[in-house]
Design an enzyme around this catalytic site. Sequence first.
Site, PDB file in Angstrom:
ATOM      1  N   HIS A 313      46.941  36.227  32.388  1.00 52.77           N
ATOM      2  CA  HIS A 313      45.891  34.930  32.622  1.00 52.77           C
ATOM      3  C   HIS A 313      45.251  35.104  33.697  1.00 52.77           C
ATOM      4  CE1 HIS A 313      44.297  30.862  32.644  1.00 52.77           C
ATOM      5  NE2 HIS A 313      44.617  31.184  31.254  1.00 52.77           N
ATOM      6  N   ASP A 371      49.034  30.898  24.506  1.00 46.75           N
ATOM      7  CA  ASP A 371      49.107  31.530  23.123  1.00 46.75           C
ATOM      8  C   ASP A 371      50.219  32.414  22.608  1.00 46.75           C
ATOM      9  OD1 ASP A 371      45.461  32.187  23.978  1.00 46.75           O
ATOM     10  OD2 ASP A 371      46.177  30.741  22.587  1.00 46.75           O
TER      11      ASP A 371
END
Length: 440
Positions: A313, A371
């Site tokens: 991320h 996700d």
Amino acid sequence: MSKNKSSIKTKKAKLIINNHTYEFPIYNSTEGESVIDISKLHSLAKIFTYDPGFTSTASCESKITYIDGDKGILRYRGFDIEDLANKSDFIEVVNLLIYGDLPNKEQLKKYKELITRHTLLHEQIINFFQGFRRDAHPMAMMVGVMGALSSFYQDSLDIGDAHQRQEATRRIVAKSSTIGAMAYKYSIGQSFISPKNNLSFSENFLHMCFSNTAEEYKVSPVLAKAMDTIFILHADHEQNASTSTVRLAGSSGANPFACIAAGVSSLWGPAHGGANQAALEMLEEIGSSKNINKYIRKAKNKNDPFKLMGFGHRVYKNYDPRAKILKKISRKVLKHVGVKNDPILKLATDLEKVALRDKYFIEKKLYPNVDFYSGIILRAIGFPPEMFTVIFAIARTAGWTAQWTEMIEDPIQKIGRPRQLYTGEKFMVYGKNRSKKNTK
Ligand code: SDX
């Protein structure tokens, strides 16, 4: 920068360019990093900053969502995401993000009624779906139909009118779930199912997706709660790629439906919202825990484009707090639907264990993100992987419309127009010069 306490100028930053010292104000945030206001840099020193991917650039001032990537903190309007996931519901969170505070009981009841009454779509919109191939990706339908809404709701296009802005946000959130459900029904060749006003937002979405003309889907409270929590967790996330797309589109004065359609397009990418579909497909490709090491090697191999989908991320250099909550929900949902030892969940937890012990992932601070586990839950509820990003988009209409509203109402808002580092040809005369790079 709005003139409020969080933007009182305190210290200054000094930049020495060609032996000339320039000073720029530093603004303090209420949480997290301060910023250096370099908006005057080009006019003073005829030089640009250079920050591809905006890794060190704050594009705006915002009061909506705060993320601490090192501590794994995510707060909407100051409320911690876990608190909201456990105690709130999606439409209350929509109201919180857009209006800035939790509504009281009366306000929430009224707001839910307003959203519910906007879930229906103009009958003619059904024709838009007929134009798509049956095997079109549902996100293609989301992009197309969301943008087309501007031709049907012309009484909420004037961005200078506060009431029209609010009406547009309610229509976008409410209709996104109906469009998403219709995209699903169209892709499986079933008739569209109308929303029901006596159902909550999440119950309605499951009803529109899984009921059919021959049989009413019985919405289980466990799955409705899981769906609602997934919507809450995906509602907003500061200035991510799709939200920045919405802000940039909105800065030109484009109508709200067009701006949100731009956000849907950006979210579709596998590096962003499309990762939830890619993560599940990756787990299905890995197939079993005995193949984990092979794929970890691929992910670490610079010459191999393979990335561990659902990992890493830009902001979180610690565990994504949303992934933690989703991991817990996945166990509850799988148990509820009677899946004892889901091989994919087992593979995901084994993969997470191996990756988090690996030097490469530790050094680069790559953890599971939102996700990684969401697809396992959505698949257990009954959705195909192509619908995962549609569900992300439905949830993110909350954040996109909140951030769009904040931008339009920001007194210092102006059109976004970044500059560049030009490294192309200098001056070419037609017919005389050829580009040095033109080896053809
Ligand atoms: C979302 O921004 C948001 O807030 C997004 C989001 C939201 O709610 O809006 O949180 C939703 O988009 C979550 C992210 C979903 N995407 C994925 O899961 C796809 C896989 N992840 C990567 O593509 C990547 O981690 C990104 C795109 C998410 C972040 O990329 P960055 O910040 O540009 O980081 P990077 O690519 O520069 O990575 C740093 C290093 C690189 O190695 P080096 O060049 O330094 O040697 O880590 C490596 C990368 O190659 N790396 C990975 C990796 N992610 C980063 N290596 C293997 N597998 C991965 N998943």
